[in-house]
Design a protein around this motif. Structure first.
Motif, short mmCIF file in Angstrom:
data_model
loop_
_atom_site.label_atom_id
_atom_site.label_comp_id
_atom_site.label_asym_id
_atom_site.label_seq_id
_atom_site.Cartn_x
_atom_site.Cartn_y
_atom_site.Cartn_z
N HIS A 149 -0.59 -0.71 2.32
CA HIS A 149 -0.46 0.07 1.08
C HIS A 149 0.98 0.08 0.58
O HIS A 149 1.22 0.04 -0.63
N PHE A 150 1.90 0.12 1.50
CA PHE A 150 3.32 0.09 1.14
C PHE A 150 3.63 -1.18 0.34
O PHE A 150 4.28 -1.16 -0.71
N ARG A 151 3.14 -2.31 0.85
CA ARG A 151 3.39 -3.59 0.17
C ARG A 151 2.75 -3.63 -1.21
O ARG A 151 3.34 -4.12 -2.18
N GLU A 152 1.53 -3.11 -1.28
CA GLU A 152 0.85 -3.07 -2.58
C GLU A 152 1.62 -2.23 -3.57
O GLU A 152 1.78 -2.59 -4.74
N PHE B 276 9.62 -7.60 3.73
CA PHE B 276 9.11 -6.64 4.72
C PHE B 276 8.56 -7.28 5.99
O PHE B 276 7.95 -6.61 6.81
N GLY B 277 8.78 -8.57 6.14
CA GLY B 277 8.36 -9.24 7.37
C GLY B 277 6.86 -9.52 7.39
O GLY B 277 6.12 -9.25 6.43
N THR B 278 6.43 -10.05 8.52
CA THR B 278 5.01 -10.38 8.69
C THR B 278 4.18 -9.10 8.57
O THR B 278 4.49 -8.10 9.23
N PRO B 279 3.14 -9.09 7.75
CA PRO B 279 2.29 -7.89 7.67
C PRO B 279 1.70 -7.55 9.05
O PRO B 279 1.37 -8.45 9.82
N LEU B 280 1.59 -6.25 9.34
CA LEU B 280 1.05 -5.85 10.65
C LEU B 280 -0.37 -6.40 10.85
O LEU B 280 -0.77 -6.71 11.96
N ILE C 235 13.91 -1.34 2.32
CA ILE C 235 13.65 -2.10 3.56
C ILE C 235 13.96 -1.24 4.78
O ILE C 235 13.21 -1.22 5.76
N ASP C 236 15.04 -0.50 4.69
CA ASP C 236 15.43 0.37 5.80
C ASP C 236 14.35 1.43 6.06
O ASP C 236 13.97 1.69 7.20
N ALA C 237 13.85 2.00 4.96
CA ALA C 237 12.79 3.02 5.08
C ALA C 237 11.53 2.40 5.70
O ALA C 237 10.89 3.00 6.58
N HIS C 238 11.19 1.20 5.28
CA HIS C 238 10.01 0.52 5.83
C HIS C 238 10.23 0.21 7.31
O HIS C 238 9.34 0.42 8.15
N ASN C 239 11.42 -0.24 7.68
CA ASN C 239 11.74 -0.54 9.08
C ASN C 239 11.54 0.68 9.97
O ASN C 239 11.04 0.58 11.08
N LYS C 240 11.99 1.84 9.44
CA LYS C 240 11.90 3.07 10.24
C LYS C 240 10.45 3.52 10.39
O LYS C 240 10.03 3.92 11.47
#
Ligand code: SF4
Ligand code: SF4
Length: 203
Positions: free
Chosen positions: A164-167, A184-188, A128-133
């Motif tokens: 793609h990250f979510r997939e 990962f929160g709301t998808p962009l 999650i931290d990596a995704h946030n960054k």
């Protein structure tokens, strides 16, 4: 408070609750499963019900999902016109009474739990931290709001990366797709839609 409520369900049709620290136990006991939650990340644009205006979140929030295409809480049962987890409903629902909205104001100012307060798996917290960054939501919202016309390349790339990250997480780690908006929160791509923008995805 409960004695005064008519249990008409009108409030449950209009919105879903934000979780408080007192509600975390409901998640860990499986009463509120992760698939029924989503995260709003700090920096996201939201409608502030108390102020009655659009604002940007200063802190992350975890909420119960609404039914698709509506503001109605996922736990509201149309047939019985009642809450399907009434006995275990979150703190906000227990405090709220439509004729005394001031009761909720105090709750609104309290610090709320974030994903790190709920998730016990340290490896998932690192992901999650990596995704946030990588998917910096504040920068993304700034960029989208300063767009003049069509989507530009950096925004498009970030939206695709997020998808793609979510997939990848779903397929490689076996995380159910319904839980991804909690992790990962709301998808962009959904945030783009809130601004009236759509990414054309070709496969
Ligand atoms: S708080 Fe008000 S709107 Fe909500 S169920 Fe009770 S009476 Fe109905
Ligand atoms: S959790 Fe239950 S009481 Fe709370 S908004 Fe949803 S349906 Fe209504």
């Amino acid at each position: 408070m409960d004695g005064l409520c008519r249990r008409c369900g009108e409030c449950c049709r209009k919105s879903s609750p934000t979780l408080h620290y007192e509600d975390i136990e409901l998640i860990h006991r499986g009463i509120i499963p992760l698939k029924e939650l989503y995260t709003l990340r700090a920096g996201q644009r939201v409608f502030d019900n108390i102020k009655g205006e659009v604002d940007y979140l200063k802190n992350e929030l975890v909420k119960i999902k609404e039914k698709p295409g509506s503001h109605e809480c996922i736990f509201f049962d149309h047939v019985s016109i009642s809450c399907s987890i009434y006995e275990y409903r979150p703190l906000q629902c227990r405090v709220f009474f439509c004729e005394k909205p001031e009761l909720l104001k105090e709750l609104f100012s309290q610090k709320k739990p974030e994903r790190q307060d709920i998730i016990k798996d340290s490896e998932m917290l690192k992901i999650i931290d990596a995704h946030n960054k990588r998917v910096d939501i504040k920068g993304f919202v700034r960029s989208v709001e300063s767009l003049k016309g069509e989507l530009d390349e950096p925004i498009t790339e970030l939206v695709l990366y997020d998808l793609h990250f979510r997939e990848f997480i779903h397929h490689k780690l076996g995380i159910p797709s319904e839980e991804l908006s909690f992790y990962f929160g709301t998808p962009l791509s959904d945030i783009l839609r809130d601004y009236g923008l759509e990414l054309e995805i070709r496969i």
